[in-house]
Design an enzyme around this catalytic site. Structure first.
Site, short mmCIF file in Angstrom:
data_model
loop_
_atom_site.label_atom_id
_atom_site.label_comp_id
_atom_site.label_asym_id
_atom_site.label_seq_id
_atom_site.Cartn_x
_atom_site.Cartn_y
_atom_site.Cartn_z
N GLY A 158 0.86 -1.19 0.00
CA GLY A 158 0.00 0.00 0.00
C GLY A 158 0.89 1.23 0.00
N ILE A 160 2.41 2.77 2.54
CA ILE A 160 3.63 2.67 3.34
C ILE A 160 4.63 1.73 2.68
CG2 ILE A 160 4.54 1.94 5.60
CD1 ILE A 160 1.84 2.98 6.79
N HIS A 288 5.76 0.59 19.07
CA HIS A 288 4.75 1.11 18.12
C HIS A 288 4.93 2.63 17.89
CE1 HIS A 288 0.46 0.28 16.44
NE2 HIS A 288 1.13 1.14 15.68
C1 DGY Z 1 -1.75 3.80 12.63
O1 DGY Z 1 -2.01 5.01 12.50
O2 DGY Z 1 -2.55 2.92 12.39
C2 DGY Z 1 -0.37 3.48 13.09
O3 DGY Z 1 -0.25 2.18 13.51
C3 DGY Z 1 0.06 4.45 14.18
O4 DGY Z 1 1.41 4.62 14.02
#
Ligand code: DGY
Length: 325
Positions: A158, A160, A288
């Site tokens: 996607g 990212i 995270h």
């Molecule tokens: C999201 O926005 O879903 C990410 O995991 C946060 O960094």
């Protein structure tokens, strides 16, 4: 005129979003920097018109029923929406906002950082200094595989994943493979080749997971998947912990089925301090922080507020980033 009521589920959201909402709405805030407990969510959500939530808040039918029929919008300060019951939201005709695109660069940067930290053993090497293990420059000590000339597999290409692939081109990787439902036009920019998952697992030196968490991807990385990977493979997950069967990953790391893993996401979060994963030298774990660039978090908060304001003050069509349900 009555101002709309908005629940914000965390106290430490960036002020830009908070101020935008305060200008036009009456804001109820969960005043603690920890996630709002379920019981507090169920009580504070009553009678609000909008909710500003985070990926730590499960918004399901029970929560929506507790809110009441006046609830018009739920906006999450995240690109992932697996914490939202989309069917329940659609059924109640509640608009949903999220933050796609905004955190792409930050998360891709972090993915590359995690990839390098894992392959080049940065954390392990840093710890070794403090343990007095650095005796002299050594020809074989702390070596790990380089990216140059490697095959990189991106699972779920996607926004990212695409940005990660573009960054990695600069490291002279040999080949970029990806999985996706469709051939992605943008993959031609980095010579990406769409392949079946099995082939990606069997041939990649680095397996990077950027897929969304869905019913199809939940527990996708199980014992069978790790067994298909090269023994020298490095596994990186920046999506959601639930795409991985974590006990299977632990075993794969302990018994050498794969070489190493870098995780920005896991289950549960935060990872318990007694987790065996934290004891492994071949596992780099981050809390995270994929999108944790200051400007990114500010923009995520601004857009989340704007998504809410569009529905409650303006028109839903003016939401900057609506999720199509
Ligand atoms: C999201 O926005 O879903 C990410 O995991 C946060 O960094």
């Amino acid at each position: 005129m009555n101002r709309p009521k908005v629940l914000i589920t965390r106290s430490d959201i960036p002020t830009v979003g908070l101020n935008l909402l305060k200008e036009q709405c009456d804001v109820i805030i969960w005043e603690k920097p920890e996630p709002i407990p379920r019981s507090a969510l169920l009580s504070k959500i009553q009678n609000v018109d909008g909710v500003y939530c985070l990926l730590t808040d499960k918004i399901d039918a029970e929560v929506l029923d507790a809110a009441g029929p006046q609830l018009k919008v739920v906006a999450s300060m995240s690109v992932g929406v697996d914490h939202l019951d989309l069917q329940a939201l659609k059924k109640r005709n509640i608009k949903v906002g999220y933050t796609p695109g905004i955190l792409t660069d930050a998360t891709a940067e972090l993915t590359v950082a995690l990839l390098l930290a894992t392959s080049r053993r940065l954390i392990e090497a840093n710890r070794a200094i403090y343990k007095g293990e650095w005796k002299a420059w050594s020809p074989t000590w702390m070596c790990g595989p380089g990216l140059s000339g490697s095959t990189v597999g991106i699972v779920g290409l996607g926004r990212i994943g695409t940005q990660v692939a573009k960054c990695l081109k600069g490291f002279n990787v040999n080949k970029i493979l990806y999985t996706s439902r469709n051939v992605k036009q943008e993959a031609s920019e980095f010579g990406g080749e769409k392949v079946e998952l099995d082939l990606l697992l069997q041939t990649s030196d680095f397996v990077i997971v950027t897929t969304a968490l869905t019913t199809e991807t939940r527990q996708m990385f199980n014992q069978s998947a790790f067994t298909k990977m090269k023994k020298s493979a490095i596994f990186i997950n920046v999506s959601r912990g639930e795409v991985v069967d974590q006990p299977a990953l632990l075993e794969a790391l302990k018994n050498g089925t794969i070489q190493a893993a870098g995780l920005d996401v896991m289950t549960p979060e935060p990872i318990p301090l007694n987790s065996e994963l934290l004891k492994l030298n071949n596992c780099v774990i981050l809390p995270h922080i994929g999108s944790a660039a200051i400007e990114t978090r500010e923009e995520m908060s601004r857009i989340t507020a704007k998504n809410i304001i569009a529905v409650l003050i303006g028109k839903p069509a003016e939401m900057p980033t609506p999720l199509q349900l």
